[in-house]
Design an enzyme around this catalytic site. Structure first.
Site, PDB file in Angstrom:
ATOM      1  N   CYS A  90      -1.488  -2.739  16.739  1.00 45.42           N
ATOM      2  CA  CYS A  90      -2.673  -3.223  17.422  1.00 45.42           C
ATOM      3  C   CYS A  90      -2.551  -2.907  18.906  1.00 45.42           C
ATOM      4  O   CYS A  90      -1.670  -2.175  19.341  1.00 45.42           O
ATOM      5  CB  CYS A  90      -2.813  -4.736  17.243  1.00 45.42           C
ATOM      6  SG  CYS A  90      -2.756  -5.318  15.543  1.00 45.42           S
ATOM      7  N   GLY A 150       2.477  -4.565  16.616  1.00 49.32           N
ATOM      8  CA  GLY A 150       3.690  -4.054  16.002  1.00 49.32           C
ATOM      9  C   GLY A 150       3.856  -4.486  14.567  1.00 49.32           C
ATOM     10  O   GLY A 150       2.903  -4.876  13.895  1.00 49.32           O
ATOM     11  N   ARG A 179      -7.246  -5.009  16.572  1.00 52.57           N
ATOM     12  CA  ARG A 179      -6.391  -4.962  15.384  1.00 52.57           C
ATOM     13  C   ARG A 179      -6.568  -3.689  14.573  1.00 52.57           C
ATOM     14  O   ARG A 179      -7.694  -3.267  14.282  1.00 52.57           O
ATOM     15  CB  ARG A 179      -6.679  -6.166  14.482  1.00 52.57           C
ATOM     16  CG  ARG A 179      -5.715  -6.253  13.291  1.00 52.57           C
ATOM     17  CD  ARG A 179      -6.025  -7.418  12.388  1.00 52.57           C
ATOM     18  NE  ARG A 179      -5.005  -7.523  11.343  1.00 52.57           N
ATOM     19  CZ  ARG A 179      -5.250  -7.875  10.093  1.00 52.57           C
ATOM     20  NH1 ARG A 179      -6.475  -8.194   9.725  1.00 52.57           N
ATOM     21  NH2 ARG A 179      -4.279  -7.936   9.201  1.00 52.57           N
ATOM     22  N   LEU A 180      -5.431  -3.090  14.216  1.00 51.74           N
ATOM     23  CA  LEU A 180      -5.357  -2.049  13.201  1.00 51.74           C
ATOM     24  C   LEU A 180      -4.793  -2.725  11.953  1.00 51.74           C
ATOM     25  O   LEU A 180      -3.615  -3.086  11.908  1.00 51.74           O
ATOM     26  CB  LEU A 180      -4.453  -0.905  13.658  1.00 51.74           C
ATOM     27  CG  LEU A 180      -4.231   0.243  12.675  1.00 51.74           C
ATOM     28  CD1 LEU A 180      -5.534   0.963  12.373  1.00 51.74           C
ATOM     29  CD2 LEU A 180      -3.195   1.226  13.220  1.00 51.74           C
TER      30      LEU A 180
END
Length: 666
Positions: free
Chosen positions: A2, A76, A50-51
């Site tokens: 992220c 992370g 956010r990913l």
């Protein structure tokens, strides 16, 4: 992974605006385009882009503790979160998600900053303790993930990328001439300095506590090279490292999305891919860079390895024109000048990964640093060997076995080799002995600096700004370990994992994972006898002994070929690049005041004449052009996209207090 941002009043009552946090998140949308979250109270504002990789549906940040006192934003992965959670549940902690983020939060509740020693991962963490009005920031052990901050008028502003900090108009936006000098010497800045004056990074392996006007920064992990616990056979060492690498790789496959792998055709990435195929899963997609220029192309080895493993293999062929085309975007993401074009193909490779609907890849970074894979380690060993008989005419000839990628180097006569490597030859106790030739060569690029830059750097620099930090035990370490320490602290953390790692891969919302940078692998490798890493002039000896059971002979026996990319031909070719002509024009060089216009013009003329450039001149060209691009994109014409809006998937939690309208004029 992220991106995270935050604004915290540590000594003052400045209002914190939601709109500012939205703008900061917009600057790093590329890191996490899936969801956005904001927390806001009287004293603090946190944000997350956010990913989604783990717990895709309920892992939106920020996440709160049970009593909503602690709030976390996190960038992370914590790979051992599955093992950590049961103990926390046994201690009474209640979970609302299945994320590693929430595990960190409850660990911090339970153990405070000491929780960091329990984490196996890559991370940048921000936790706000609303009751105690305390901000906790932390960064992983070797700096895989970035975290920057500045303090302005009692307000601490932090973010995963500096461009997000600059979205707050109070943040300073000026070039630091001392940092520029460091880049043109070490290839990167020395932590905590960045190229932006008064904006710093949180050093790897450190955490920060900010409370009531006080900021404390402390290490929680040290890069150490210690004595071995006991004498063991080579077979024992090989077996333990093999088991560690298998676990470090397989644990990094934990994700709720598919995981691919980079495949360069070299030993390191091939080993990682082989472990995945042998011990984890039946399917693997691999991704490679190829070059239209045969001097840099490794396709035959990539193809052989992909066929051997039976992977679905994707390749992007990069031309000189491609590198020149994407280079401005590369500098936007590196956020600093660079001396090589190597990040550009990695930027293109990351796009290939994303285009194939992957958002996680494994890579082989870290093996060369911790298992002694680079020629610089061999160079230092040969120099020490030569220093024992400095009158020898044969010993300097060993240098011909190094740097095969430098044109004409292997055919150099003994007089040239002796002249180049003899400076400081007998000063074998100097702490920088291993790196002195490299730093001396790179520092020659500074001859292009203007008098103003030289004077400013001389005026502002402290003695510690011009030399790395050496720990107290440094002088007691083996010479190879000393060289490894310098390579890790000045090159791996400050350049490789940033400019070629996180920044290029996250430019397209892809997460990189690095089995060789598992802290268990690092700590074991740092205790290995030097001869198991560099045996004679055979690099990564122990890794070769492990990989020989998994890889074709042509791969595990292959000498190290450093990853490189074309330089001057990327900017001066049949495709006329308008930005190159504009930024290197004498009047623009003069106006920006960082370099000498006449010297830059002479360098351009030499490139156009077709005369081969030296390594120093190639580095200077990239350094000058990237610096000019940096000035253009960040200082002269800093552009911001619209703030994230309610049309995005955004969640905002406002607890109480001074949330005013407006946005400092954004």
């Amino acid at each position: 992974m992220c991106g995270i941002v935050g604004i915290v009043n540590i000594d003052g009552d400045q209002p914190i605006y939601e709109e500012t946090l939205r703008q900061m998140l917009a600057m790093i949308r590329h890191r996490g385009p899936d969801q956005f979250g904001i927390y806001l109270d009287d004293r603090a504002g946190l944000g997350n882009a956010r990913l989604s990789i783990i717990d895709l549906h309920s892992g939106q940040q920020p996440i709160a503790s049970e009593d909503e006192n602690f709030w976390i934003v996190f960038n992370g992965e914590i790979f051992n979160y599955v093992e950590l959670r049961p103990d926390l549940e046994a201690r009474g902690h209640r979970f609302t998600t299945n994320t590693d983020t929430e595990v960190i939060l409850h660990l911090y509740e339970e153990y405070g900053p000491a929780c960091l020693s329990r984490l196996n991962g890559q991370f940048a963490i921000a936790i706000w303790d609303a009751r105690e009005q305390t901000l906790f920031l932390a960064r992983d052990r070797v700096g895989i993930l970035p975290l920057f901050y500045t303090v302005v008028d009692g307000t601490l502003i932090f973010a995963s990328e500096i461009k997000a900090i600059l979205a707050d108009p109070r943040a300073p936006r000026a070039l630091d001439p001392v940092a520029l000098e460091q880049i043109f010497t070490f290839w990167g800045t020395l932590s905590p300095r960045t190229i932006f004056r008064d904006i710093v990074d949180l050093p790897p392996g450190h955490y920060l506590l900010a409370r009531r006007g006080q900021i404390h920064i402390r290490p929680y992990w040290h890069l150490e090279f210690g004595a071995l616990e006991r004498e063991r056979s080579d077979a024992d060492y090989i077996e333990e490292l093999r088991d560690l690498l298998i676990d470090a790789t397989t644990i990094r496959l934990r994700a709720d999305v598919p995981v691919g792998a980079y495949l360069s055709g070299g030993l390191d990435s091939s080993t990682v891919a082989a472990i995945v195929r042998r011990y984890a899963c039946n399917h693997l997609d691999t991704f490679s860079i190829a070059f239209s220029d045969p001097e840099f192309d490794e396709r035959p080895f990539q193809r052989q390895m992909a066929q051997f493993l039976g992977t679905d293999h994707q390749v992007v062929v990069v031309t000189h024109a491609d590198i020149g085309r994407v280079f401005p975007d590369v500098i936007w993401h590196t956020e600093m000048p660079i001396l090589r074009t190597s990040p550009a193909p990695l930027f293109i490779l990351s796009q290939l990964v994303r285009d194939h609907s992957y958002r996680v890849v494994l890579t082989g970074e870290g093996a060369d640093e911790f298992l002694a894979g680079y020629d610089i380690f061999k160079e230092a060993k040969v120099r020490r060997f030569w220093a024992r008989q400095p009158v020898s005419r044969l010993r300097p000839l060993l240098f011909r076995r190094l740097y095969p990628w430098i044109a004409g180097f292997a055919g150099s006569n003994v007089a040239y080799l002796a002249a180049f490597f003899s400076e400081g030859l007998m000063d074998t106790t100097a702490p920088d002995y291993s790196h002195r030739p490299r730093w001396r060569t790179t520092s020659r690029t500074r001859r292009f600096f203007s008098d103003e830059v030289r004077h400013a750097a001389d005026t502002l620099a402290q003695p510690t700004d011009r030399t790395p930090f050496y720990p107290e035990a440094f002088s007691s370490w083996d010479p190879l370990h000393q060289a490894q320490y310098l390579e890790i602290t000045t090159f791996l953390s400050q350049y490789l994992l940033s400019a070629q790692g996180d920044r290029m891969i996250m430019a397209h919302a892809v997460e990189g994972r690095f089995p060789f940078l598992d802290h268990r692998v690092i700590e074991f490798a740092n205790r290995l006898p030097p001869y198991l890493k560099l045996r004679g002039l055979t690099e990564k000896y122990i890794l070769r002994q492990i990989a020989r059971a998994w890889l074709p002979d042509a791969i595990w026996q292959r000498p190290k070929q450093p990853y490189r990319a074309p330089i001057h031909r990327s900017f001066f070719n049949d495709a006329c690049l308008e930005y190159v002509e504009h930024l290197l024009a004498p009047e623009r060089i003069q106006a920006d005041g960082l370099f000498r216009p006449v010297a830059v013009t002479h360098l351009k003329e030499k490139v156009r004449s077709g005369v081969r450039l030296s390594e120093t001149e190639d580095m200077a060209l990239v350094g000058i052009l990237s610096t000019q691009l940096f000035v253009e994109r960040f200082l002269r014409d800093f552009r911001m996209p619209p703030p994230i809006s309610d049309a995005d998937d955004v969640r905002v939690c406002i607890r109480s207090g001074i949330v005013a309208g407006g946005s400092y004029g954004i």
